[in-house]
Design a protein around this motif. Structure first.
Motif, short mmCIF file in Angstrom:
data_model
loop_
_atom_site.label_atom_id
_atom_site.label_comp_id
_atom_site.label_asym_id
_atom_site.label_seq_id
_atom_site.Cartn_x
_atom_site.Cartn_y
_atom_site.Cartn_z
N UNK A 37 5.98 -12.80 61.58
CA UNK A 37 6.97 -13.27 62.55
C UNK A 37 6.50 -12.90 63.95
N UNK A 38 6.65 -13.82 64.87
CA UNK A 38 6.23 -13.58 66.26
C UNK A 38 7.40 -13.93 67.18
N UNK A 39 7.72 -13.02 68.11
CA UNK A 39 8.78 -13.30 69.08
C UNK A 39 8.21 -13.39 70.48
N UNK A 40 8.66 -14.35 71.22
CA UNK A 40 8.23 -14.53 72.61
C UNK A 40 9.48 -14.67 73.47
N UNK A 41 9.47 -14.01 74.63
CA UNK A 41 10.63 -14.10 75.53
C UNK A 41 10.32 -14.97 76.74
N UNK A 46 12.46 -16.62 80.42
CA UNK A 46 13.62 -16.40 81.28
C UNK A 46 13.90 -17.66 82.09
N UNK A 90 11.78 -16.68 67.95
CA UNK A 90 11.02 -16.09 66.84
C UNK A 90 10.54 -17.18 65.90
N UNK A 94 -0.69 -18.12 72.14
CA UNK A 94 0.47 -17.97 73.02
C UNK A 94 0.46 -18.99 74.16
N UNK A 134 -0.39 -10.12 65.55
CA UNK A 134 -0.15 -10.55 64.17
C UNK A 134 -0.93 -9.66 63.19
N UNK A 159 8.32 -3.75 63.40
CA UNK A 159 8.09 -4.62 64.55
C UNK A 159 7.11 -3.92 65.49
N UNK A 200 6.52 -6.79 77.15
CA UNK A 200 7.96 -7.07 77.19
C UNK A 200 8.26 -8.49 76.75
N UNK A 201 7.23 -9.34 76.66
CA UNK A 201 7.45 -10.72 76.24
C UNK A 201 7.03 -11.00 74.80
N UNK A 202 6.16 -10.19 74.24
CA UNK A 202 5.62 -10.48 72.89
C UNK A 202 5.97 -9.40 71.90
N UNK A 203 6.41 -9.80 70.72
CA UNK A 203 6.50 -8.83 69.63
C UNK A 203 6.22 -9.54 68.31
N UNK A 204 5.89 -8.76 67.30
CA UNK A 204 5.46 -9.29 66.01
C UNK A 204 6.12 -8.46 64.93
N UNK A 205 6.61 -9.10 63.88
CA UNK A 205 7.24 -8.27 62.85
C UNK A 205 7.03 -8.79 61.44
N UNK A 206 7.33 -7.88 60.51
CA UNK A 206 7.13 -8.14 59.09
C UNK A 206 8.27 -7.49 58.32
#
Lengths: 149, 141
Positions: A7-11, A13, A52, A67, B100, B123, B128-134
């Motif tokens: 899973x990848x999250x990007x923010x 604004x 996400x 990205x 990843x 995670x 502050x803009x990117x995160x990755x989780x499992x």
């Protein structure tokens, strides 16, 4: 155990203006339900959207998606239509739909999903209107009992 | 007094160096894909690791074990180190150090210990803009 998906999250604004108003209701009822959010000139927020996605990790690049490509999708689906716009007047979807945080999240989810490559799923969007209020949307008919959140 | 199961999340910090480069791509392809992230000397991040795990209220022993597990598996080997070098030393194939890959490897390292049966999610926040989780496949599901 193999881990094939990440899973990848990007923010991102964006800042938008809006007004809560339902045409079918009287002015009195709009005022009663929406309070100051119904004022005719509208008001604005600095929105934070966390997107996400989930998909397989490419063995060559180690990425679910580059990205740069994801940013382009978010620019085309969310930033261009919503950033520095008065949503009620400038976005067709919100001419008939009240631009609440809930409805903006649904709009973002549906628009982003249209542009994502087929092998990548949109897991959720999380939209902050401000630090005290956010909504999360996982798409229609999400199986909350059996799926992760 | 009855004990209540809760999902707890703890945050850990790792300062690491890395450079994005794939052994399966040519120099030009690497430049195109990774751009400034493959700068010759690499760069670094303060990674935040958020670990969510199931715990009974007031089980302070388990919490201590989790802290120790994170310290042994992640902080000691990786913090103030080059992630590329650590990946090479532990034999990660095509050791690309994208978020990843990092979250995958962290999860695999943690899963070796039965303690991970109480783990729900890991995670890795890169910026502050990117995160990755499992999500762990655990028995607490």
């Amino acid at each position: 155990m193999l881990i094939d998906k990440v899973y990848l999250s990007r923010k991102i604004y964006f800042a938008s203006g809006h007004r809560y108003h339902i045409d079918d209701w009287t002015d009195e009822k709009n005022k009663e339900v929406f309070g100051p959010c119904n004022n005719p000139h509208g008001h604005g927020h600095n929105y934070e959207l966390e997107v996400t996605i989930v998909g397989p990790v490419d063995q060559k690049t180690g990425m679910v998606i580059n990205l740069t490509d994801l940013d382009k999708i978010l620019k085309d689906s969310v930033m261009s239509p919503l950033d520095h716009r008065f949503l009620n007047y400038e976005v067709d979807y919100f001419k008939k739909t009240v631009p609440t945080t809930e409805n903006i999240a649904i709009f973002c989810f549906n628009e982003i999903k249209k542009l994502l490559p087929i092998e990548i799923d949109l897991h959720k969007v999380k939209l902050y209107e401000n630090s005290d209020l956010f909504v999360e949307y996982y798409g229609e008919n999400y199986d909350f009992k059996n799926k992760k959140i | 007094m009855a004990k209540t199961m809760i999902l707890k999340t703890k945050k850990y910090s790792l300062h690491c160096h890395h450079r994005l480069i794939s052994k399966q791509l040519s120099h030009q392809e690497n430049l195109k894909v990774f751009s400034k992230c493959m700068g010759q000397y690499g760069h670094g991040h303060e990674y935040l690791v958020r670990l969510s795990f199931f715990i009974q209220s007031n089980d302070f022993e388990l919490e201590k074990k989790v802290d120790q597990h994170i310290d042994d598996c992640l902080i000691t080997p990786f913090s103030y180190q080059s992630i590329n070098q650590v990946f090479d030393s532990i034999g990660v194939d095509n050791s690309i150090t994208t978020g990843e890959q990092i979250v995958k490897i962290f999860a695999l390292l943690l899963q070796k210990d039965p303690l991970s049966e109480c783990y729900y999610k890991i995670e890795v926040v890169e910026t502050r803009k990117n995160s990755f989780f499992h999500f762990f496949e655990n028995k607490a599901d």
